[in-house]
Motif scaffolding. Structure first.
Motif, PDB file in Angstrom:
ATOM      1  N   MET A 108      14.101 -14.029  26.108  1.00  0.00           N
ATOM      2  CA  MET A 108      14.192 -13.118  24.976  1.00  0.00           C
ATOM      3  C   MET A 108      13.029 -13.358  24.010  1.00  0.00           C
ATOM      4  SD  MET A 108      16.872 -11.290  25.590  1.00  0.00           S
ATOM      5  CE  MET A 108      17.232 -10.512  24.024  1.00  0.00           C
ATOM      6  N   THR A 109      12.430 -12.278  23.541  1.00  0.00           N
ATOM      7  CA  THR A 109      11.306 -12.371  22.607  1.00  0.00           C
ATOM      8  C   THR A 109      11.830 -12.518  21.182  1.00  0.00           C
ATOM      9  OG1 THR A 109       9.889 -11.034  24.020  1.00  0.00           O
ATOM     10  CG2 THR A 109       9.290 -11.175  21.695  1.00  0.00           C
ATOM     11  N   THR A 110      11.288 -13.501  20.470  1.00  0.00           N
ATOM     12  CA  THR A 110      11.649 -13.734  19.075  1.00  0.00           C
ATOM     13  C   THR A 110      10.591 -13.128  18.168  1.00  0.00           C
ATOM     14  OG1 THR A 110      12.660 -15.848  19.692  1.00  0.00           O
ATOM     15  CG2 THR A 110      12.231 -15.470  17.344  1.00  0.00           C
ATOM     16  N   PRO A 111      10.944 -12.175  17.288  1.00  0.00           N
ATOM     17  CA  PRO A 111       9.959 -11.669  16.325  1.00  0.00           C
ATOM     18  C   PRO A 111       9.424 -12.813  15.461  1.00  0.00           C
ATOM     19  CG  PRO A 111      11.890 -10.243  16.387  1.00  0.00           C
ATOM     20  CD  PRO A 111      12.238 -11.474  17.182  1.00  0.00           C
ATOM     21  N   ALA A 112       8.264 -12.614  14.898  1.00  0.00           N
ATOM     22  CA  ALA A 112       7.640 -13.648  14.080  1.00  0.00           C
ATOM     23  C   ALA A 112       8.515 -13.986  12.886  1.00  0.00           C
ATOM     24  CB  ALA A 112       6.268 -13.176  13.607  1.00  0.00           C
ATOM     25  N   ILE A 113       8.655 -15.300  12.622  1.00  0.00           N
ATOM     26  CA  ILE A 113       9.406 -15.704  11.436  1.00  0.00           C
ATOM     27  C   ILE A 113       8.656 -15.231  10.195  1.00  0.00           C
ATOM     28  CG2 ILE A 113      10.448 -17.669  12.601  1.00  0.00           C
ATOM     29  CD1 ILE A 113       8.472 -19.474  11.113  1.00  0.00           C
ATOM     30  N   LEU A 114       9.405 -14.960   9.146  1.00  0.00           N
ATOM     31  CA  LEU A 114       8.786 -14.410   7.946  1.00  0.00           C
ATOM     32  C   LEU A 114       8.015 -15.469   7.177  1.00  0.00           C
ATOM     33  CD1 LEU A 114      11.436 -11.937   6.495  1.00  0.00           C
ATOM     34  CD2 LEU A 114       9.660 -11.551   8.210  1.00  0.00           C
ATOM     35  N   GLN A 115       6.990 -14.999   6.473  1.00  0.00           N
ATOM     36  CA  GLN A 115       6.195 -15.815   5.570  1.00  0.00           C
ATOM     37  C   GLN A 115       6.203 -15.134   4.201  1.00  0.00           C
ATOM     38  OE1 GLN A 115       4.885 -18.645   6.760  1.00  0.00           O
ATOM     39  NE2 GLN A 115       5.401 -18.225   8.920  1.00  0.00           N
ATOM     40  N   LYS A 116       6.002 -15.910   3.160  1.00  0.00           N
ATOM     41  CA  LYS A 116       5.900 -15.310   1.830  1.00  0.00           C
ATOM     42  C   LYS A 116       4.759 -14.302   1.819  1.00  0.00           C
ATOM     43  CE  LYS A 116       7.993 -18.957  -0.948  1.00  0.00           C
ATOM     44  NZ  LYS A 116       7.843 -19.886  -2.105  1.00  0.00           N
ATOM     45  N   GLY A 117       5.032 -13.155   1.211  1.00  0.00           N
ATOM     46  CA  GLY A 117       4.061 -12.077   1.186  1.00  0.00           C
ATOM     47  C   GLY A 117       4.317 -11.005   2.220  1.00  0.00           C
ATOM     48  N   ASP A 118       5.205 -11.286   3.200  1.00  0.00           N
ATOM     49  CA  ASP A 118       5.558 -10.279   4.195  1.00  0.00           C
ATOM     50  C   ASP A 118       6.375  -9.156   3.563  1.00  0.00           C
ATOM     51  OD1 ASP A 118       4.257 -11.563   6.242  1.00  0.00           O
ATOM     52  OD2 ASP A 118       6.047 -12.526   7.061  1.00  0.00           O
ATOM     53  N   THR A 119       6.426  -8.030   4.252  1.00  0.00           N
ATOM     54  CA  THR A 119       7.103  -6.846   3.719  1.00  0.00           C
ATOM     55  C   THR A 119       8.302  -6.463   4.579  1.00  0.00           C
ATOM     56  OG1 THR A 119       5.024  -6.003   2.800  1.00  0.00           O
ATOM     57  CG2 THR A 119       6.822  -4.423   3.071  1.00  0.00           C
ATOM     58  N   ILE A 120       9.401  -6.170   3.901  1.00  0.00           N
ATOM     59  CA  ILE A 120      10.634  -5.701   4.532  1.00  0.00           C
ATOM     60  C   ILE A 120      10.869  -4.247   4.129  1.00  0.00           C
ATOM     61  CG2 ILE A 120      13.151  -5.950   4.617  1.00  0.00           C
ATOM     62  CD1 ILE A 120      11.844  -8.209   6.016  1.00  0.00           C
ATOM     63  N   ALA A 121      11.247  -3.405   5.083  1.00  0.00           N
ATOM     64  CA  ALA A 121      11.604  -2.020   4.793  1.00  0.00           C
ATOM     65  C   ALA A 121      13.126  -1.887   4.751  1.00  0.00           C
ATOM     66  CB  ALA A 121      11.032  -1.083   5.847  1.00  0.00           C
ATOM     67  N   ILE A 122      13.624  -1.210   3.740  1.00  0.00           N
ATOM     68  CA  ILE A 122      15.045  -0.885   3.629  1.00  0.00           C
ATOM     69  C   ILE A 122      15.204   0.604   3.888  1.00  0.00           C
ATOM     70  CG2 ILE A 122      17.044  -0.760   2.097  1.00  0.00           C
ATOM     71  CD1 ILE A 122      15.986  -3.188   0.616  1.00  0.00           C
ATOM     72  N   LEU A 123      16.050   0.946   4.867  1.00  0.00           N
ATOM     73  CA  LEU A 123      16.241   2.357   5.217  1.00  0.00           C
ATOM     74  C   LEU A 123      17.654   2.581   5.736  1.00  0.00           C
ATOM     75  CD1 LEU A 123      16.199   1.947   8.432  1.00  0.00           C
ATOM     76  CD2 LEU A 123      13.765   2.399   8.279  1.00  0.00           C
ATOM     77  N   ALA A 124      17.959   3.824   6.020  1.00  0.00           N
ATOM     78  CA  ALA A 124      19.291   4.191   6.511  1.00  0.00           C
ATOM     79  C   ALA A 124      19.186   4.788   7.906  1.00  0.00           C
ATOM     80  CB  ALA A 124      19.951   5.191   5.564  1.00  0.00           C
ATOM     81  N   THR A 125      20.013   4.297   8.814  1.00  0.00           N
ATOM     82  CA  THR A 125      20.083   4.867  10.162  1.00  0.00           C
ATOM     83  C   THR A 125      21.366   5.653  10.373  1.00  0.00           C
ATOM     84  OG1 THR A 125      21.171   2.902  11.070  1.00  0.00           O
ATOM     85  CG2 THR A 125      18.754   2.944  11.096  1.00  0.00           C
ATOM     86  N   ALA A 126      22.296   5.541   9.445  1.00  0.00           N
ATOM     87  CA  ALA A 126      23.622   6.123   9.651  1.00  0.00           C
ATOM     88  C   ALA A 126      24.108   6.785   8.360  1.00  0.00           C
ATOM     89  CB  ALA A 126      24.591   5.041  10.132  1.00  0.00           C
ATOM     90  N   ARG A 127      25.095   6.181   7.721  1.00  0.00           N
ATOM     91  CA  ARG A 127      25.699   6.782   6.537  1.00  0.00           C
ATOM     92  C   ARG A 127      24.711   6.828   5.372  1.00  0.00           C
ATOM     93  NH1 ARG A 127      31.649   4.952   5.784  1.00  0.00           N
ATOM     94  NH2 ARG A 127      31.761   6.305   7.606  1.00  0.00           N
TER      95      ARG A 127
END
Length: 298
Positions: free
Chosen positions: A1-20
């Protein structure tokens, strides 16, 4: 299984809706939390969209998710809430860029659609709290999400439960919301249960529905091929005027009694305030004892 890169300070997270839909001004606690971790935040176009129950049309939700999937500067996508609707967009998504630049997909409940689909492609993802639940999430749940994202060690010591089936097992952790697992069977997004440790949880279901879904897992060969089961919260279950006769935990025990596997009940994950993070796709060791139990991630 591939593990996405662990986060570092300065990285960006997107908040979105897929459902409700999420039309309320309720994201400040989640944004503040991410900022306190040294992360930047992008709010997706689906936040605020209103199409009856859903956060915009299927095409709008898919386009927003696709945009964040393809953006190499986005290191994680945090789904704002569950409900229903993710399955309506899964076949509209193209994971080509994601496979070249994998990122963390985070959420639970209806987000199990994404977790299972990613698992079939060989990628890990995080079953954990969502932005709208930050204010009612336990400190432990929040801290576990941070550990999962930043590469910390996830180790859980669990209090005894009289229903536990003692034993040990090691294997890849798969699963999520039982209703979603059930609904995906027979589709390209259905998980392979062979030699896996299965996690399940659910909310607001009739007890006979729980029995029907467990029987379907059994008849599909999932239960006889797994190494163990971790059962999270079975919250707000409903019954008919004529009672089914067993609660959710007893139903799970009844359907699985033929299998010689360890089962850990009352794990703190699911539709509860203490919703600890689980890295689906990771190898875990579960040790279910009479007086204490543990779940340790590789």
């Amino acid at each position: 299984m591939t593990t996405p890169a662990i986060l570092q300070k300065g990285d960006t997270i997107a908040i979105l809706a897929t459902a409700r839909k999420n039309v309320d001004d309720n994201l400040k606690p989640a944004i503040d939390l991410l900022h306190s971790w040294g992360l930047e935040v992008i709010i997706g176009n689906t936040i605020g969209l209103d199409d009856n129950q859903l956060a915009g049309t299927d095409e709008q939700r898919a386009a927003d998710f696709q945009q964040q999937l393809d953006n190499p500067n986005i290191k994680g996508i945090w789904c704002v809430k569950g409900g229903y609707g993710t399955v309506r967009i899964i076949d509209l998504l193209d994971f080509t860029q994601f496979k070249q630049n994998p990122k963390w997909i985070i959420g639970f409940s209806d987000i199990t659609v994404l977790h299972n689909h990613l698992n079939t492609m060989g990628f890990k993802s995080i079953h954990g709290i969502m932005p709208i639940s930050i204010t009612r999430a336990s400190t432990e749940a929040i801290e576990s999400l941070k550990l999962a994202l930043f590469g910390g060690q996830l180790t859980y010591q669990i209090a005894p439960d009289e229903m536990n089936r003692v034993g040990t097992a090691t294997g890849e952790l798969v699963g999520g919301n039982l209703s979603i697992l059930y609904s995906l069977l027979g589709s390209p997004s259905a998980i392979d249960c062979n030699d896996k440790i299965l996690f399940i949880e659910d909310l607001d279901e009739y007890l006979y529905h729980i029995d029907r879904m467990m029987m379907n897992l059994k008849r599909n060969g999932c239960l006889e091929s797994i190494k163990g089961i971790i059962v999270g919260s079975m919250s707000k279950m409903k019954d008919n005027d004529i009672p089914w006769g067993k609660n959710a935990v007893q139903i799970i025990e009844d359907v699985t009694k033929a299998y010689n596997i360890p089962i850990l009940y009352s794990f703190p994950a699911g539709h509860i305030h203490d919703n600890r993070a689980l890295i689906l796709g990771s190898k875990v060791s579960m040790n279910v004892g009479k007086y204490s139990s543990s779940v340790i991630f590789e």
